[in-house]
Design a protein around this motif. Structure first.
Motif, PDB file in Angstrom:
ATOM      1  N   PHE A 177      11.192 -16.917  -1.543  1.00 53.09           N
ATOM      2  CA  PHE A 177      11.537 -15.872  -0.581  1.00 53.09           C
ATOM      3  C   PHE A 177      10.753 -14.585  -0.817  1.00 53.09           C
ATOM      4  O   PHE A 177      10.333 -13.909   0.126  1.00 53.09           O
ATOM      5  N   THR A 178      10.527 -14.245  -2.075  1.00 50.11           N
ATOM      6  CA  THR A 178       9.738 -13.053  -2.369  1.00 50.11           C
ATOM      7  C   THR A 178       8.294 -13.229  -1.925  1.00 50.11           C
ATOM      8  O   THR A 178       7.691 -12.297  -1.378  1.00 50.11           O
ATOM      9  N   VAL A 238       8.037 -12.733   1.824  1.00 45.97           N
ATOM     10  CA  VAL A 238       8.074 -11.305   2.182  1.00 45.97           C
ATOM     11  C   VAL A 238       6.755 -10.636   1.828  1.00 45.97           C
ATOM     12  O   VAL A 238       6.215  -9.859   2.626  1.00 45.97           O
ATOM     13  N   THR A 253       4.317  -8.871   4.597  1.00 47.35           N
ATOM     14  CA  THR A 253       4.158  -7.412   4.579  1.00 47.35           C
ATOM     15  C   THR A 253       2.801  -6.938   4.077  1.00 47.35           C
ATOM     16  O   THR A 253       2.408  -5.807   4.372  1.00 47.35           O
TER      17      THR A 253
END
Length: 58
Positions: free
Chosen positions: A15-16, A19, A23
């Motif tokens: 999940f990191t 992201v 981004t």
């Protein structure tokens, strides 16, 4: 259902990395590449840190 420590690390890394990929890059192809790169670094760092902790303990 119980989750192991390693499974938790894999989920956190996944999940990191998603992201970070979304981004930090603007091109979709680069998002995927950067996310995969971050995932490999997270998992590799975890495995190396685990071995270091094992060596320190023994």
């Amino acid at each position: 259902m119980t989750i192991t420590h390693f499974s938790a690390v894999l989920l956190f890394s996944l999940f990191t990395s998603i992201v970070f990929g979304i981004t930090q890059r603007s091109d979709p192809k680069m998002m995927i590449r950067f996310g995969a790169f971050c995932f490999v670094l997270f998992v590799g760092g975890t495995v190396i840190a685990s071995w270091l902790m094992w060596l320190i303990k023994h």
